[in-house]
Design an enzyme around this catalytic site. Structure first.
Site, mmCIF file in Angstrom:
data_model
loop_
_atom_site.group_PDB
_atom_site.id
_atom_site.type_symbol
_atom_site.label_atom_id
_atom_site.label_comp_id
_atom_site.label_asym_id
_atom_site.label_seq_id
_atom_site.Cartn_x
_atom_site.Cartn_y
_atom_site.Cartn_z
ATOM 1 N N HIS A 58 1.200 -1.276 0.293
ATOM 2 C CA HIS A 58 -0.111 0.129 -0.079
ATOM 3 C C HIS A 58 0.645 1.539 0.180
ATOM 4 O O HIS A 58 2.353 0.820 0.214
ATOM 5 C CB HIS A 58 -0.857 0.044 1.139
ATOM 6 C CG HIS A 58 -1.985 0.918 1.322
ATOM 7 N ND1 HIS A 58 -1.673 2.416 1.227
ATOM 8 C CD2 HIS A 58 -3.236 1.463 0.398
ATOM 9 C CE1 HIS A 58 -2.783 3.178 1.033
ATOM 10 N NE2 HIS A 58 -3.972 1.952 0.659
ATOM 11 N N ASP A 66 -7.868 -5.056 -0.289
ATOM 12 C CA ASP A 66 -8.848 -5.410 -1.559
ATOM 13 C C ASP A 66 -8.224 -7.082 -1.418
ATOM 14 O O ASP A 66 -8.645 -7.503 -2.481
ATOM 15 C CB ASP A 66 -7.902 -5.169 -2.637
ATOM 16 C CG ASP A 66 -8.249 -3.173 -3.184
ATOM 17 O OD1 ASP A 66 -7.768 -3.207 -3.490
ATOM 18 O OD2 ASP A 66 -9.779 -4.084 -3.382
HETATM 19 C C1 SDX Z 1 -5.733 0.103 -2.848
HETATM 20 O O1 SDX Z 1 -4.464 4.563 -1.819
HETATM 21 C C2 SDX Z 1 -5.226 4.266 -1.577
HETATM 22 O O2 SDX Z 1 -5.704 4.284 -0.416
HETATM 23 C C3 SDX Z 1 -6.241 2.758 -2.309
HETATM 24 C C4 SDX Z 1 -6.806 2.350 -1.493
HETATM 25 C C5 SDX Z 1 -7.889 3.344 -1.297
HETATM 26 O O3 SDX Z 1 -8.936 2.375 -0.116
HETATM 27 O O4 SDX Z 1 -8.817 3.768 -2.105
HETATM 28 O O5 SDX Z 1 -6.490 2.052 -0.266
HETATM 29 C C6 SDX Z 1 -7.289 1.215 -2.538
HETATM 30 O O6 SDX Z 1 -5.356 0.880 -4.110
HETATM 31 C C7 SDX Z 1 -5.175 -0.538 -2.513
HETATM 32 C C8 SDX Z 1 -4.030 -1.109 -3.212
HETATM 33 C C9 SDX Z 1 -4.377 -2.257 -4.408
HETATM 34 N N1 SDX Z 1 -3.611 -2.555 -5.063
HETATM 35 C C10 SDX Z 1 -2.965 -4.167 -4.779
HETATM 36 O O7 SDX Z 1 -3.171 -4.256 -4.061
HETATM 37 C C11 SDX Z 1 -1.392 -4.186 -6.234
HETATM 38 C C12 SDX Z 1 -0.548 -4.667 -5.630
HETATM 39 N N2 SDX Z 1 0.317 -3.577 -4.462
HETATM 40 C C13 SDX Z 1 1.127 -2.493 -5.333
HETATM 41 O O8 SDX Z 1 0.594 -2.821 -7.127
HETATM 42 C C14 SDX Z 1 1.325 -1.630 -4.834
HETATM 43 O O9 SDX Z 1 1.600 -2.194 -3.576
HETATM 44 C C15 SDX Z 1 0.873 0.271 -4.770
HETATM 45 C C16 SDX Z 1 0.932 0.107 -5.801
HETATM 46 C C17 SDX Z 1 -0.218 -0.533 -3.795
HETATM 47 C C18 SDX Z 1 1.697 0.482 -3.902
HETATM 48 O O10 SDX Z 1 2.913 0.845 -4.649
HETATM 49 P P1 SDX Z 1 3.557 2.081 -4.444
HETATM 50 O O11 SDX Z 1 3.535 2.369 -2.668
HETATM 51 O O12 SDX Z 1 4.158 2.881 -4.983
HETATM 52 O O13 SDX Z 1 5.432 1.246 -3.598
HETATM 53 P P2 SDX Z 1 6.094 0.578 -4.966
HETATM 54 O O14 SDX Z 1 5.640 0.184 -6.058
HETATM 55 O O15 SDX Z 1 7.391 1.790 -5.025
HETATM 56 O O16 SDX Z 1 6.464 -0.896 -3.974
HETATM 57 C C19 SDX Z 1 7.791 -0.175 -3.179
HETATM 58 C C20 SDX Z 1 8.355 -1.597 -3.169
HETATM 59 C C21 SDX Z 1 8.911 -2.028 -4.505
HETATM 60 O O17 SDX Z 1 9.801 -2.913 -4.349
HETATM 61 P P3 SDX Z 1 12.247 -1.906 -4.098
HETATM 62 O O18 SDX Z 1 11.773 -1.236 -5.752
HETATM 63 O O19 SDX Z 1 11.601 -1.781 -2.771
HETATM 64 O O20 SDX Z 1 12.742 -3.246 -4.935
HETATM 65 O O21 SDX Z 1 7.381 -2.692 -2.864
HETATM 66 C C22 SDX Z 1 7.996 -3.810 -4.605
HETATM 67 C C23 SDX Z 1 7.916 -2.822 -5.259
HETATM 68 O O22 SDX Z 1 8.154 -4.239 -6.171
HETATM 69 N N3 SDX Z 1 5.574 -3.950 -4.185
HETATM 70 C C24 SDX Z 1 5.658 -5.920 -4.348
HETATM 71 C C25 SDX Z 1 3.494 -4.892 -4.175
HETATM 72 N N4 SDX Z 1 3.815 -4.320 -3.757
HETATM 73 C C26 SDX Z 1 4.913 -3.276 -3.818
HETATM 74 N N5 SDX Z 1 6.354 -6.333 -4.383
HETATM 75 C C27 SDX Z 1 5.717 -7.646 -4.496
HETATM 76 N N6 SDX Z 1 3.722 -6.958 -4.714
HETATM 77 C C28 SDX Z 1 3.422 -6.440 -4.283
HETATM 78 N N7 SDX Z 1 2.051 -5.841 -4.023
#
Ligand code: SDX
Length: 428
Positions: free
Chosen positions: A307, A364
């Site tokens: 998140h 989710d």
């Molecule tokens: C919602 O913003 C809100 O409030 C949203 C929400 C709402 O109520 O409106 O809460 C609803 O959208 C919840 C999120 C739903 N999305 C997912 O479940 C999709 C999977 N999650 C990711 O795509 C990710 O965690 C995000 C998009 C939710 C957040 O991404 P960020 O904050 O941009 O974090 P990032 O992509 O920079 O990740 C940081 C690190 C990275 O690795 P490094 O580069 O540090 O090595 O964490 C890793 C990412 O690769 N990472 C994941 C991951 N999520 C982050 N690795 C594997 N699986 C994941 N799900």
């Protein structure tokens, strides 16, 4: 903390006021930066460190896993309130008394008829159309049938457009689902509660009396509350910036639906179920998928995990996880997908990669399991999220308009070509 921030650039020091919120959050107000410095701006892709507004609607603390709507904890509201009460609270700032709540619901009921010509637009979509695309289009189309809801610069006009969208949106949600299923479009029964009527519009069989299942109605009411607002998430920020141009409420909500559709945002609930079903079809090897999620060369992410703000358990996920167990038990549903979800969650919570990045289950991760147990098609999961988020979008849009916020127009840093002469086509 000092109430002044100093930024030194090029030997010059600029001072900016520090804004303090009611929950001990602080921000540097840089609204005078460009003028004072002769052109300096800040840049922050994804706005990870940048606030877009001050707001009284929702407070969340990502480190502590706290979520409150207008000061009330999500735990209290999910347990003690119903969705319409929470909608009123988010939009108008206070929990309604009985008279206020009844008037609100009556006004919504009076505005819950959708112009029959909307069905002609719905007919134009192929059955394969994703419901989120259909819903976004139909919501925007509402503008054409409710032109008085566009230029809403008075609180009274705003109220009228608010009860209209709250009345018509559940009809559009139900019609979007039933159109795909080839079922007749129903208006439900305005003598029923808001959520019960939605479920009747969605599930009433043309040849049977509709029987309300209180387990499902209560579970959906709670899920909608848990999704109702979440401060400046992607779709809400979209609603605010579209609304800042004074586009009407329906057009702003339609843009929010499109933003929510993305699998990194609200579309994740559908993606979680598809991921879990894929793991089940692949023999239930959760370790294989954990490895894929950590492999930088593999685009696979563990959907429902991580998140932008929560670096602790998403408080909504905790409540939904308990509800998933209860609903499946009450409905007598044995769903192997739930076992895979639990195994995946256990592995992720013990895995160094996920722990180091503070990746926890989010809202989710479990919601789709409940929707599935209710008989809601997977492609409709994000539509249910949109219905839940509707009051939050409305509340934030109304706050932005009442605060008379300026049109949203970010700056940029240009990194393209410098000035160059035009070359006619024969010389290129
Ligand atoms: C919602 O913003 C809100 O409030 C949203 C929400 C709402 O109520 O409106 O809460 C609803 O959208 C919840 C999120 C739903 N999305 C997912 O479940 C999709 C999977 N999650 C990711 O795509 C990710 O965690 C995000 C998009 C939710 C957040 O991404 P960020 O904050 O941009 O974090 P990032 O992509 O920079 O990740 C940081 C690190 C990275 O690795 P490094 O580069 O540090 O090595 O964490 C890793 C990412 O690769 N990472 C994941 C991951 N999520 C982050 N690795 C594997 N699986 C994941 N799900």
């Amino acid at each position: 903390m000092s109430d002044i921030a100093k930024i030194e650039v090029g030997g010059k020091t600029y001072e900016f006021p520090i804004v303090e919120g009611t929950e001990n959050e602080h921000a540097i107000n840089i609204s005078k930066l460009r003028g004072a410095s002769g052109g300096l701006i800040t840049i922050d892709p994804g706005y990870k460190n940048t606030g877009s507004c001050i707001s009284e609607v929702t407070f969340l603390d990502g480190e502590k896993g706290i979520l409150r709507y207008r000061g009330y904890s999500i735990e209290n509201l999910a347990e003690k309130a119903d969705f319409l009460e929470v909608a009123y609270l988010l939009i108008f700032g206070e929990l309604p008394n009985e008279e206020e709540l009844n008037k609100f619901h009556d006004d919504i009921k009076k505005n819950s008829i959708v112009d029959d010509d909307i069905k002609k637009i719905l007919d134009a979509f192929p059955k394969t159309a994703h419901p989120m695309g259909v819903l976004s289009s139909l919501t925007s189309a509402l503008t054409a049938f409710n032109s008085s809801s566009v230029d809403v610069n008075s609180e009274e006009k705003m109220y009228n457009s608010i009860v209209k969208i709250l009345g018509k949106f559940p009809v559009l949600v139900a019609w979007t689902m039933r159109k795909k299923q080839g079922l007749p479009l129903d208006y439900g029964d305005s003598s029923l509660g808001y959520v019960e009527n939605l479920l009747k519009m969605m599930f009433k069989k043309p040849n049977e009396e509709y029987q309300n299942n209180p387990i499902i109605t209560d579970a959906l009411d709670k899920l909608l509350i848990l999704h109702a607002d979440h401060e400046q998430n992607c779709s809400t920020s979209t609603v605010r910036i579209v609304g800042s141009s004074h586009a009407g409420l329906f057009a702003s909500i339609s843009s929010g639906i499109s933003a929510l559709w993305g699998p990194l945002h609200g579309g994740a609930n559908q993606a979680v179920l598809e991921m879990l079903a894929g793991i089940q079809e692949d023999g239930g090897d959760t370790e294989k998928y954990m490895a894929k999620a950590k492999d930088k060369s593999d685009p696979f992410r563990l959907m429902g995990f991580g998140h932008r703000v929560y670096k602790n358990f998403d408080p909504r996920a905790k409540i939904i996880k308990v509800a998933a167990n209860e609903v499946l038990e009450d409905l007598g549903v044995e769903d192997p997908i739930l076992d895979i979800a639990r195994a995946l969650e256990k592995e992720a919570l013990e895995d160094d990669y996920f722990v180091a990045r503070k990746l926890y289950p989010n809202v989710d991760f479990y919601s789709g399991i409940i929707y599935r147990a209710m008989g809601i098609p997977t492609e409709m999961f994000t539509v249910m999220f949109a219905l839940g988020r509707l009051p939050g979008w409305i509340a934030q849009w109304r706050e932005m308009r009442l605060n008379k916020e300026p049109i949203g127009r970010p700056r940029q840093i240009y990194t393209g070509k410098n000035l160059r002469p035009f070359v006619s086509v024969e010389k290129r």
